[in-house]
Scaffold this motif. Structure first.
Motif, PDB file in Angstrom:
ATOM      1  N   MET A 138      -5.323 -12.418 -17.820  1.00 24.51           N
ATOM      2  CA  MET A 138      -6.761 -12.252 -17.999  1.00 24.51           C
ATOM      3  C   MET A 138      -7.406 -13.578 -18.386  1.00 24.51           C
ATOM      4  N   ALA A 139      -6.804 -14.287 -19.333  1.00 23.21           N
ATOM      5  CA  ALA A 139      -7.351 -15.566 -19.774  1.00 23.21           C
ATOM      6  C   ALA A 139      -7.418 -16.566 -18.622  1.00 23.21           C
ATOM      7  N   ILE A 140      -6.361 -16.595 -17.808  1.00 21.88           N
ATOM      8  CA  ILE A 140      -6.298 -17.524 -16.678  1.00 21.88           C
ATOM      9  C   ILE A 140      -7.391 -17.208 -15.671  1.00 21.88           C
ATOM     10  N   HIS A 141      -7.525 -15.935 -15.320  1.00 21.16           N
ATOM     11  CA  HIS A 141      -8.465 -15.570 -14.263  1.00 21.16           C
ATOM     12  C   HIS A 141      -9.923 -15.686 -14.704  1.00 21.16           C
ATOM     13  N   ILE A 142     -10.212 -15.380 -15.956  1.00 20.82           N
ATOM     14  CA  ILE A 142     -11.589 -15.568 -16.437  1.00 20.82           C
ATOM     15  C   ILE A 142     -11.950 -17.053 -16.410  1.00 20.82           C
ATOM     16  N   GLY A 181      -3.025  -5.269  -8.835  1.00 17.14           N
ATOM     17  CA  GLY A 181      -2.094  -6.021  -9.668  1.00 17.14           C
ATOM     18  C   GLY A 181      -2.566  -6.109 -11.104  1.00 17.14           C
ATOM     19  N   ALA A 182      -3.873  -6.340 -11.303  1.00 30.24           N
ATOM     20  CA  ALA A 182      -4.429  -6.414 -12.657  1.00 30.24           C
ATOM     21  C   ALA A 182      -4.330  -5.074 -13.367  1.00 30.24           C
ATOM     22  N   TYR A 183      -4.584  -3.984 -12.637  1.00 26.21           N
ATOM     23  CA  TYR A 183      -4.520  -2.641 -13.232  1.00 26.21           C
ATOM     24  C   TYR A 183      -3.095  -2.304 -13.674  1.00 26.21           C
ATOM     25  N   ILE A 184      -2.125  -2.589 -12.806  1.00 21.35           N
ATOM     26  CA  ILE A 184      -0.729  -2.271 -13.141  1.00 21.35           C
ATOM     27  C   ILE A 184      -0.244  -3.100 -14.323  1.00 21.35           C
ATOM     28  N   GLY A 230      -3.005 -11.659  -3.417  1.00 23.09           N
ATOM     29  CA  GLY A 230      -3.890 -11.193  -4.480  1.00 23.09           C
ATOM     30  C   GLY A 230      -3.146 -10.393  -5.540  1.00 23.09           C
ATOM     31  N   PHE A 231      -2.229  -9.531  -5.104  1.00 19.36           N
ATOM     32  CA  PHE A 231      -1.473  -8.698  -6.042  1.00 19.36           C
ATOM     33  C   PHE A 231      -0.594  -9.559  -6.944  1.00 19.36           C
ATOM     34  N   ILE A 232       0.179 -10.449  -6.329  1.00 15.82           N
ATOM     35  CA  ILE A 232       1.092 -11.291  -7.107  1.00 15.82           C
ATOM     36  C   ILE A 232       0.316 -12.216  -8.032  1.00 15.82           C
ATOM     37  N   ASP A 233      -0.800 -12.739  -7.566  1.00 16.93           N
ATOM     38  CA  ASP A 233      -1.607 -13.642  -8.371  1.00 16.93           C
ATOM     39  C   ASP A 233      -2.099 -12.954  -9.640  1.00 16.93           C
ATOM     40  N   ALA A 234      -2.575 -11.717  -9.522  1.00 15.54           N
ATOM     41  CA  ALA A 234      -3.076 -10.988 -10.691  1.00 15.54           C
ATOM     42  C   ALA A 234      -1.941 -10.471 -11.563  1.00 15.54           C
TER      43      ALA A 234
END
Length: 503
Positions: free
Chosen positions: A296-300, A338-341, A394-398
């Motif tokens: 979360m910190a990385i993506h924000i 990916g983020a949800y899981i 996208g999945f792996i990235d999140a």
């Protein structure tokens, strides 16, 4: 060549006939001519390679006393190339249309030129512009489109540099446009003037392409989304986290660590075009953040930086919109999933953390391998399953905190896509992926570890204006080696600590 001394400084003055580039560009059908190549050493190999790379059906006779093994290996698949292992004599010019002299014997080269001219033939003498009737220019080819570059024999190095610039700047997709134009041309009726007007109207889109509403307003869309998202996160933290309101009075040391890390990792990303995600993920895990909070910190922190990068690529015309449309929806679905899981597994972070560490260990190895093998063999066919690639990336990235660039950009380039347009498309796609995956994380996790988030945002923002300048001062290979070793070391430490806890 007529020359006369200058009375003022005794410098040589050329006649008007010799000034400027007097070469007349032509494209020769070597497959229709009989070519003689004299010499089969390193110089001969270079000339032979240049000839057959542009005319695979060229009929060539090679005359040389010594023929290098590389020449024999090269001509194995070319039945129209014959070798006469002997000394050159005048009889070799019989039934020949054009001559290439590629020996390292200057006296022999001059003699070959003399007898060739006696026969009324044109000759190219390797590395001797004064003895040449024609030069071999640097060639840029995109399918049926071929561009030859000449410096009038003054600087082959500049010709090669221009070739590199044009090769990278002209998209391979232009050949498809050329084929379509050829098919259209066959259907046109009327006189020459009418045909030209019709073709001019069709090709106007190459100069002034029509843009969709999204393409035309991408700049405002990026800024609107970025400001709304960052503003929304800030307002939510202000209302739900009391400590956030007094943050600048009592600053948590964690902020300083991530401020410095964000700055350094953004500088690295600016230098080599990748690794912000994997370096930030490795650092976050080492600092004790759970995998979901780290991602979360990385993506924000990437929302604003990728928005700026995507906007710049949009301004420079580096976005392949057809590729973007195919890539973006599956990529967003994969990122949100990916983020949800990962957020759902936050309570099991002790077990998820080593899995993420193994992944970053793998990416660190890939970075290290690229450092020692930067040039990759280009695939003969473009990658087709763009949507699936976007979903997986996208999945792996999140889910693992990074890897979008390493997976998607590398795959597109290795699959034959143009590097510049691939980079621009991947960057602008990354903005929307980072925004929506961040929104998913924030919705499920709330404002956890916001000190780390704020540190990464400010650190990466401070680095952005100077990253490009500093990147020009440092070897990309050196940075990649250092990053690869550090990421692998930190990731390996996390894996070992997890194993030790089990026992």
């Amino acid at each position: 060549m007529q020359q006369s001394p200058n009375p003022d400084n005794n410098a040589v003055v050329f006649s008007e006939e010799e000034k400027g580039n007097q070469l007349f560009p032509v494209f020769v059908k070597l497959n229709k001519l009989r070519t003689l190549l004299i010499g089969a050493g390193n110089i001969g190999l270079e000339k032979l390679t240049a000839i057959i790379s542009n005319s695979r059906q060229a009929q060539i006779t090679i005359v040389a006393e010594i023929v290098s093994p590389e020449v024999y290996k090269l001509i194995a698949d070319y039945p129209r190339i014959k070798v006469k292992q002997k000394s050159f004599d005048v009889s070799d010019l019989q039934d020949v249309d054009i001559v290439f002299a590629a020996t390292n014997n200057n006296i022999l080269n001059e003699e070959i030129r003399r007898v060739t001219h006696d026969k009324g033939l044109l000759i190219n003498v390797a590395d001797k512009p004064d003895l040449c009737d024609f030069y071999l220019g640097s060639i840029v080819q995109k399918g049926d489109l071929k561009i030859a570059i000449s410096t009038n024999g003054k600087s082959p190095t500049i010709a090669k540099r221009l070739k590199q610039i044009l090769s990278e700047g002209i998209p391979a997709e232009l050949d498809a446009t050329l084929q379509n134009m050829s098919a259209l041309r066959q259907t046109l009726n009327g006189d020459f003037s009418a045909k030209v007007k019709k073709l001019n109207k069709v090709t106007e889109s190459l100069v002034n392409p029509k843009k969709s509403f999204v393409e035309a307003n991408m700049k405002w869309l990026i800024w609107l989304v970025a400001l709304l998202f960052i503003g929304g996160v800030g307002v939510t933290l202000w209302n739900t986290e009391p400590e956030f309101q007094t943050f600048f009075i009592n600053i948590d040391p964690l902020f300083y660590w991530f401020l410095g890390a964000g700055f350094v990792f953004a500088m690295v990303d600016g230098a080599i075009g990748m690794s912000y995600g994997v370096t930030s993920a490795s650092f976050s895990l080492a600092m004790g953040l759970p995998p979901a909070s780290a991602s979360m910190a990385i993506h924000i922190s990437e929302v604003m930086s990728n928005g700026i990068a995507g906007w710049m690529h949009y301004r420079m015309g580096n976005v392949n919109w057809k590729l973007f449309k195919i890539l973006i929806i599956p990529a967003i679905i994969g990122a949100v999933l990916g983020a949800y899981i990962l957020s759902s597994l936050e309570h099991y972070s002790a077990y998820v953390k080593p899995v993420v560490a193994v992944y970053t260990l793998f990416l660190g190895g890939i970075i290290l391998m690229k450092a020692f093998n930067i040039k990759r063999k280009k695939a003969e066919h473009k990658i087709k399953r763009i949507g699936f690639l976007g979903f997986v990336g996208g999945f792996i990235d999140a889910a693992f905190g990074g890897g979008w660039g390493s997976i998607v950009l590398s795959s597109l380039i290795a699959g034959g896509r143009h590097p510049l347009f691939s980079l621009g498309t991947v960057k602008i796609s990354r903005f929307f992926i980072a925004t929506l995956s961040s929104l998913t994380f924030f919705t499920m996790l709330g404002g956890k570890y916001w000190e780390a988030v704020l540190g990464l945002i400010i650190g990466s923002a401070l680095a952005s204006p100077i990253a490009a300048k500093v990147s020009n001062k440092i070897s990309a290979k050196t940075i990649m080696v250092a990053v690869g070793i550090i990421v692998m070391g930190v990731s390996l430490r996390s894996v070992i600590l997890f194993i030790l806890k089990l026992f």
